[in-house]
Structures are given as structure tokens and as C-alpha cells.
Motif scaffolding. Structure first.
Motif, short mmCIF file in Angstrom:
data_model
loop_
_atom_site.label_atom_id
_atom_site.label_comp_id
_atom_site.label_asym_id
_atom_site.label_seq_id
_atom_site.Cartn_x
_atom_site.Cartn_y
_atom_site.Cartn_z
N THR A 178 0.86 -1.18 0.00
CA THR A 178 0.00 0.00 0.00
C THR A 178 0.89 1.23 0.00
N ILE A 179 0.46 2.22 -0.73
CA ILE A 179 1.20 3.47 -0.85
C ILE A 179 0.21 4.60 -0.62
N LYS A 180 0.52 5.46 0.32
CA LYS A 180 -0.31 6.63 0.54
C LYS A 180 0.54 7.86 0.30
N VAL A 181 0.09 8.68 -0.62
CA VAL A 181 0.78 9.91 -0.96
C VAL A 181 -0.05 11.05 -0.40
N GLY A 182 0.57 11.86 0.44
CA GLY A 182 -0.14 12.98 1.05
C GLY A 182 -0.10 12.89 2.56
N PRO A 183 -0.83 13.79 3.22
CA PRO A 183 -0.77 13.88 4.68
C PRO A 183 -1.65 12.84 5.38
N PHE A 184 -1.24 11.60 5.33
CA PHE A 184 -1.96 10.51 6.01
C PHE A 184 -1.23 10.18 7.31
N LYS A 185 -1.93 9.54 8.23
CA LYS A 185 -1.34 9.17 9.51
C LYS A 185 -1.03 7.68 9.60
N SER A 186 -1.64 6.87 8.75
CA SER A 186 -1.45 5.42 8.79
C SER A 186 -1.34 4.88 7.38
N PRO A 187 -0.52 3.85 7.17
CA PRO A 187 -0.38 3.28 5.83
C PRO A 187 -1.54 2.35 5.45
N LEU A 188 -2.41 2.03 6.39
CA LEU A 188 -3.51 1.11 6.13
C LEU A 188 -4.50 1.70 5.12
N ILE A 189 -4.84 0.91 4.13
CA ILE A 189 -5.91 1.29 3.19
C ILE A 189 -7.08 0.36 3.47
N ARG A 190 -8.18 0.95 3.84
CA ARG A 190 -9.37 0.17 4.20
C ARG A 190 -10.19 -0.18 2.96
N ARG A 191 -11.10 -1.10 3.15
CA ARG A 191 -12.01 -1.54 2.10
C ARG A 191 -12.66 -0.33 1.41
N GLY A 192 -12.60 -0.32 0.09
CA GLY A 192 -13.27 0.71 -0.70
C GLY A 192 -12.59 2.07 -0.72
N GLN A 193 -11.31 2.16 -0.35
CA GLN A 193 -10.66 3.47 -0.27
C GLN A 193 -9.54 3.71 -1.27
N ALA A 194 -9.04 2.69 -1.94
CA ALA A 194 -7.90 2.88 -2.85
C ALA A 194 -8.33 3.64 -4.10
N ASP A 195 -7.57 4.68 -4.42
CA ASP A 195 -7.83 5.48 -5.61
C ASP A 195 -7.28 4.82 -6.87
N ALA A 196 -6.21 4.04 -6.69
CA ALA A 196 -5.55 3.40 -7.82
C ALA A 196 -5.07 2.02 -7.40
N GLY A 197 -5.15 1.09 -8.33
CA GLY A 197 -4.67 -0.27 -8.09
C GLY A 197 -3.86 -0.76 -9.27
N LEU A 198 -2.66 -1.24 -9.00
CA LEU A 198 -1.82 -1.85 -10.02
C LEU A 198 -1.74 -3.34 -9.68
N PHE A 199 -2.30 -4.15 -10.55
CA PHE A 199 -2.37 -5.59 -10.31
C PHE A 199 -1.48 -6.30 -11.30
N LEU A 200 -0.41 -6.91 -10.79
CA LEU A 200 0.52 -7.66 -11.63
C LEU A 200 -0.02 -9.04 -11.97
N HIS A 201 -1.07 -9.47 -11.30
CA HIS A 201 -1.70 -10.75 -11.57
C HIS A 201 -3.21 -10.55 -11.47
N SER A 202 -3.91 -10.79 -12.56
CA SER A 202 -5.36 -10.51 -12.58
C SER A 202 -6.12 -11.35 -11.56
N GLY A 203 -5.60 -12.52 -11.20
CA GLY A 203 -6.25 -13.34 -10.19
C GLY A 203 -6.31 -12.68 -8.83
N ASN A 204 -5.45 -11.72 -8.58
CA ASN A 204 -5.46 -11.02 -7.30
C ASN A 204 -6.59 -10.01 -7.19
N LEU A 205 -7.31 -9.76 -8.27
CA LEU A 205 -8.49 -8.89 -8.17
C LEU A 205 -9.48 -9.47 -7.17
N ASP A 206 -9.62 -10.80 -7.15
CA ASP A 206 -10.51 -11.45 -6.19
C ASP A 206 -10.00 -11.31 -4.76
N VAL A 207 -8.70 -11.23 -4.60
CA VAL A 207 -8.09 -11.17 -3.27
C VAL A 207 -8.05 -9.75 -2.72
#
Length: 166
Positions: free
Chosen positions: A51-80
Motif C-alpha cells: 500500500t502506498i499513501k501519498v499525502g498527509p496521512f497518519k497510517s499506511p492502512l488502506i481500508r475496504r473501498g478506499q484505494a484510488d488506484a490499483g496496479l495488479f501484476l496478476h489478474s487473479g489477485n483482483l478477487d483477493v
């Protein structure tokens, strides 16, 4: 500038190097950055999530439904890891086909270049070309130069540029 990014792949697919390149591009642009990695069973080919957070965040955790961008090197990981994506989040997936996301056959392109390990940088190039990430071509190229083993700099840049043109 605030952006929450996930990078997902299977062990050995360059997730960690891709994360380092994106983080380095943020640092070079003077942006705040937080990263976190979950390796799971990576040594046995299992899922790896960064997980990568750019900007003034306090925690690196990205919760369900919050990622603005996703780079998936394996399409099977979309389910995960797909549940982490926001409804309007932008996906870039290493896949030869698919309609619900921006895709590039990064693995096929990397094999054709004779360097399967370049799939991660091809995917990054595609994401940058599409405007999915906060960073631009110049920032990524500088980061790749700074982080790559000197004997692989040109090959890594070639992979990134192939993704830009895909």
C-alpha cells in the motif's frame, strides 16, 4: 495531493521494486509518503500486497473501498485485493484481456523483450501514461535510475517506456 494506491501481485513479480519506484517518485516530488507491505506466502508464489499513501496521512492502512488506484501484476489477485478499491478507483491490470479495467499484457510484452522481470515496470508505464497515478514520466524515470542496479538501468527504462507506449 492525496492518493491511496495498492500494488498487488504474486511472489517474485516485482511488487516491492514497483512500490519503491512509486515511493521514490513521491519523495523526489517533495510529497509525503507512507508505504506498507504484506508478503504472505510470497516465497511460495503467494500474494504480495503493498500500500502506498501519498499525502498527509497518519497510517499506511488502506481500508475496504478506499484505494484510488490499483496496479495488479496478476489478474487473479483482483478477487483477493479488489475489495480495497474505491468505486471510482482506477485499476491497471496485467492481463491480455478484460473489459472492466485498464489492461496491458505486461507479462507477454516483457517475455517478448526477453526479460520477464520487466512486467512490473511495463505496468507502471501503462498506469503513468493513463494518468492513473500522481507521478509523471520524468519522476518515474529518475526513480528507476536511482533505484536500479547500474547494469539494469537501461533495460528497466526500456520496460517502463514500453508500458508508456502500450
Amino acid at each position: 495531493m492525496k492518493q491511496q494506491i495498492i500494488v498487488s501481485g504474486l511472489g517474485g513479480q516485482g511488487v516491492l521494486f514497483l512500490t519503491r519506484v512509486i515511493a521514490e517518485a513521491a519523495v523526489r516530488a517533495g510529497l509525503e509518503i507512507l508505504t506498507s507491505e504484506t508478503h504472505g506466502m510470497a516465497q511460495r508464489g503467494g500474494s504480495v500486497l503493498s500500500t502506498i499513501k501519498v499525502g498527509p496521512f497518519k497510517s499506511p492502512l488502506i481500508r475496504r473501498g478506499q484505494a484510488d488506484a490499483g496496479l495488479f501484476l496478476h489478474s487473479g489477485n483482483l478477487d483477493v485485493h479488489g475489495h480495497l478499491m474505491a468505486g471510482d478507483g482506477r485499476l491497471v491490470v496485467n492481463a491480455p484481456e478484460g473489459n472492466d479495467f485498464l489492461r496491458v499484457d505486461a507479462s507477454g510484452m516483457a517475455r517478448a523483450m526477453g526479460a520477464p522481470v520487466l512486467a512490473n515496470l511495463i505496468l507502471l508505464g501503462r498506469a503513468v501514461a493513463a494518468g492513473t497515478l500522481f507521478c509523471d514520466r520524468q519522476g518515474c524515470e529518475e526513480a528507476i535510475r536511482a533505484l536500479s542496479n547500474p547494469k539494469f538501468v537501461e533495460a528497466n527504462l526500456e520496460g517502463f517506456r514500453a508500458g508508456l507506449e502500450s
